[in-house]
Every structure is written in structure tokens, then in C-alpha cells.
Design a protein around this motif. Structure first.
Motif, PDB file in Angstrom:
ATOM      1  N   THR A  98       0.837  -1.202   0.000  1.00  0.00           N
ATOM      2  CA  THR A  98       0.000   0.000   0.000  1.00  0.00           C
ATOM      3  C   THR A  98       0.875   1.257   0.000  1.00  0.00           C
ATOM      4  N   ARG A  99       0.347   2.315  -0.629  1.00  0.00           N
ATOM      5  CA  ARG A  99       1.000   3.623  -0.588  1.00  0.00           C
ATOM      6  C   ARG A  99      -0.028   4.598  -0.027  1.00  0.00           C
TER       7      ARG A  99
ATOM      8  N   ASN B  42      -1.861   4.261   2.388  1.00  0.00           N
ATOM      9  CA  ASN B  42      -3.034   3.450   2.724  1.00  0.00           C
ATOM     10  C   ASN B  42      -3.918   3.090   1.520  1.00  0.00           C
ATOM     11  N   GLU B  43      -3.334   3.150   0.314  1.00  0.00           N
ATOM     12  CA  GLU B  43      -4.071   2.691  -0.874  1.00  0.00           C
ATOM     13  C   GLU B  43      -3.313   1.556  -1.540  1.00  0.00           C
ATOM     14  N   LEU B  44      -4.062   0.530  -1.917  1.00  0.00           N
ATOM     15  CA  LEU B  44      -3.448  -0.653  -2.517  1.00  0.00           C
ATOM     16  C   LEU B  44      -2.862  -0.326  -3.896  1.00  0.00           C
TER      17      LEU B  44
ATOM     18  N   ARG C  28       3.726   0.564   2.759  1.00  0.00           N
ATOM     19  CA  ARG C  28       3.550  -0.516   3.745  1.00  0.00           C
ATOM     20  C   ARG C  28       3.499  -1.839   2.999  1.00  0.00           C
TER      21      ARG C  28
ATOM     22  N   VAL D 289      -5.529  -1.735  -8.819  1.00  0.00           N
ATOM     23  CA  VAL D 289      -5.024  -2.022  -7.462  1.00  0.00           C
ATOM     24  C   VAL D 289      -4.426  -3.421  -7.396  1.00  0.00           C
TER      25      VAL D 289
ATOM     26  N   PHE E 120      -8.642  -6.011   2.662  1.00  0.00           N
ATOM     27  CA  PHE E 120      -8.064  -4.674   2.865  1.00  0.00           C
ATOM     28  C   PHE E 120      -8.965  -3.598   2.250  1.00  0.00           C
ATOM     29  N   LEU E 121      -9.389  -3.826   1.007  1.00  0.00           N
ATOM     30  CA  LEU E 121     -10.211  -2.827   0.300  1.00  0.00           C
ATOM     31  C   LEU E 121     -11.580  -2.650   0.957  1.00  0.00           C
TER      32      LEU E 121
END
Lengths: 63, 308
Positions: A36-37, A39-41, A55, B11, B218-219
Motif C-alpha cells: 500500500t502507498r 493506505n491505498e493498494l 507498507r 489495485v 483490505f479494500l
């Protein structure tokens, strides 16, 4: 850039242009983590910058 | 590079098809795949009372969430959660805390049973003395309680969060240990023979990789920390898992290959072993097993009861 590896609870400073290059430098198998960057995947092909907060989360939980 | 469907930033890249998907497309893809597994393998019947085995980890939480989402409007189908507290300090206590919050939020009834109450000792206490094969003894006790307690709760199906990685590991482990008969009982819906004391198990995440489950979890905001069981790395399964992951990294598609070829073999295996192994009742506890005494009673008598 600042890297946090959740499995080992470590923070590291490493230079890399992409997520793929970062994982290769850390010798982490990409099939065993998600990244994640801020908090985004993000995918392995994603370009990363010096200011990014990265992370690395292990996908293995077990039971 | 952008999402194959809608040109938004992706993603995740799916290993089996080289497709990259954005958040919304991935969530749709994931849920559609779970629904397809449920439908193709007839995992759920009318009037089913589904007990979902939950640990509080990403796989079981995802299974519980999706079964509840898919069937909550069906009046004839009940979904309840069942958790086993093995007594692993710093691991299970944390995941159960998370699970309780989750079940409260989605208004799902949660039942928790512990090794301490059911067997007299926590797993941590048992493993201080019995240092061999922690996953083996823990797995036996867990499966024993899941079947017994789900039956007592009136279950017609027991759903578990096993994903494609778990199943690929089991298949390879059974090959390596010459346990092909055990593989014959596996698949998205388990069992060869019907037995009134043995609850059929269903695995809605059977065709979904562990990485995909983690990404979905997670999403969806189910959790942001994924702990690994402290006893996990020492296991035989851990070694097989690492080997398969190494192969997957070098030869993408390995895990799907193991599962797809196994699904071709499964009908043959089920047919071959349909008359093998009569299901008996344990002489000690009455639970279904293949020997005169079940594995749980064997471990209870030979390990747990002699530990002070």
C-alpha cells in the motif's frame, strides 16, 4: 523512501523506482504480500517516489 | 497501465489471467467468483442452516461477510458464526476481539468455544510440554470442535475460509505423504459418504488466492493488520507453502495449475474411494471417525491429560 514491513515490524529506508524493484531489493516474494502507498493498494508495476509512505503487508495468516 | 474494464488506476494484477483491475472492478470480480463457486458446486441448498467457522482472520471474515451478504434476504437460510479459542496468547485473543466487533456490526450471532473449557488446557499450555507438530494437534482439536459444536447448533453445512493457496498446499502435502485418500474427501464441498454426525463442509473461497482474499479484505476495510499464527512457520504446511510460493513467483499460474488439474482428478478419486473407510463412532466420545478411537481422544489421553 520510508518502507514499513508489517510481518517483521521493521521500518527501512530504500530507494526504488517501482514496487517490483522494491520487493526484489528486499528479497520479498511478491505473491506473499500486498503493498500500500498512503493506505491505498498498489500493483507491482506502480512507480513510487521518495516521499511515498509504503507498507508491505503479508498475506499469510494461518488458522 | 490501467484497469482492463474502466481505464482507472488498477489495485491488483490477477496472476491467472494477467488482467489488472481497479478497486471496484476487483470487488465485483471477487464477489462474482465466490457466487459462481457456490452455484457451480451447489454449496448451499434450500433451508440450509450454515454455521461459518471463523477465526477473526481475513479468510473467515470474508467468508462470513459474503455468505451473510448473499443469503441475508433468504428467509429459509440461516447464517451463524462459530469461533474456536485455542488459547494462543497475543494472536487468537486479538483476532477474537476483532471478530466480536465485526459480528456486532453485521448483526451476526457468534458462538465461541475454547480448548481451555472443552479440553481443560489452552494450546499454549499443551505446547509448552508437547513440542512436536503444533499444527497437527491444534488442527485435530479444532476440526473436532467445529464438527461437534456446529452439529449441536443445528448446522446443515459448515462453511470455512479455505482459499486456493490452502487447498493447493493440502493437495501437495497429501501427494508427498501418500495420503491421496484424504484428498478424495476434499474439494469445494467435502465428503464422500453421508453421515448424520458429520456436517458437510463448504469452501466458498476455494478458487480465490490468498493474495486476492487479502486485497479484498483490505479494500473492504475489514482489517488493516494481518497477523500470522506464531506456531505456523514450524509446520510441514509452512514448508510446502514456501515451496509453492517460490514456484508461483518463478512460474506464475502454478497454484491455479495445481487446483485445476486436481479438480479434473477429483471425480475419479471420489469414485475410487466411495466404498473405502467405513465411518465409525469413537468408542470414547461417540464422534464420527475412521478408527475405534478418534484422533482428538487419542491426543487427549496421550498428551493433554498427562500434562500438569
Amino acid at each position: 523512501m520510508k518502507i514499513y514491513i508489517e510481518k517483521t515490524n521493521e521500518s527501512k529506508n530504500i530507494k526504488a523506482k517501482t514496487v517490483k524493484e522494491l520487493l526484489e531489493k528486499l528479497k520479498i516474494n511478491s505473491t506473499t504480500v500486498i503493498v500500500t502507498r498512503n493506505n491505498e493498494l498498489i500493483t507491482e508495476e506502480e512507480k513510487i517516489k521518495e516521499t511515498d509512505k509504503i507498507r508491505i503487508l503479508s498475506v499469510i495468516s494461518g488458522g | 497501465m490501467s484497469c482492463k474494464n474502466c481505464q482507472i488506476k488498477p489495485v491488483i494484477k490477477l496472476t491467472n489471467s494477467e488482467r489488472s483491475l481497479c478497486k471496484n472492478c476487483f470487488i465485483k470480480y471477487f464477489e462474482k467468483k465466490v457466487k459462481k463457486t457456490i452455484s457451480d458446486y451447489e454449496l448451499v441448498d434450500k433451508n440450509d442452516n450454515i454455521v461459518v467457522a471463523v477465526s477473526g482472520g481475513k479468510d473467515s471474515i470474508t467468508t462470513l461477510y459474503l455468505l451473510n451478504k448473499i443469503f441475508s434476504k433468504r428467509r429459509d437460510i440461516k447464517i451463524i458464526a462459530l469461533a474456536i479459542d485455542e488459547g494462543i496468547h497475543g494472536y487468537r485473543d486479538e483476532s477474537l476481539k476483532h471478530l466480536k466487533k465485526f459480528c456486532k456490526k453485521y448483526k451476526i450471532k457468534l458462538n465461541i468455544y475454547s480448548y481451555k473449557k472443552e479440553f481443560g488446557k489452552t494450546l499454549d499450555t499443551i505446547l509448552k510440554t508437547y513440542k512436536k507438530v503444533p499444527c497437527s494437534i491444534c488442527g485435530v482439536f479444532r476440526r473436532y470442535l467445529l464438527n461437534k459444536k456446529s452439529r449441536e447448533l443445528g448446522a446443515t453445512k459448515l462453511a470455512t475460509g479455505h482459499n486456493l493457496d490452502d487447498e493447493a498446499q493440502s493437495i501437495i502435502m497429501n501427494y508427498f505423504r501418500n495420503n491421496i485418500q484424504v484428498s478424495a474427501r476434499s474439494g469445494p464441498i467435502t465428503g464422500i459418504k453421508r453421515d448424520k454426525k458429520f456436517i458437510k463442509r463448504i469452501k466458498p473461497l476455494y478458487f480465490i488466492t490468498e493474495k486476492e482474499v487479502t486485497a479484498y479484505s483490505f479494500l473492504m476495510g475489514f482489517m488493516d493488520k494481518f497477523n500470522e499464527c506464531p506456531y505456523n512457520p514450524d509446520s510441514y504446511r509452512g514448508k510446502v507453502r514456501d515451496m509453492i510460493n517460490d514456484f508461483e513467483a518463478k512460474y506464475p499460474g502454478t497454484k491455479h495449475g495445481i487446483i485445476t488439474s486436481f479438480m479434473e482428478l477429483l471425480p475419479v478419486l471420489k469414485d475410487k474411494y466411495k466404498d473405502a473407510n467405513e465411518i465409525k463412532e469413537c468408542l470414547s466420545c461417540g464422534e464420527p471417525c475412521s478408527q475405534d478411537k478418534c484422533q482428538a481422544c487419542y491426543y487427549l489421553d496421550s498428551v493433554v491429560k498427562i500434562i500438569k
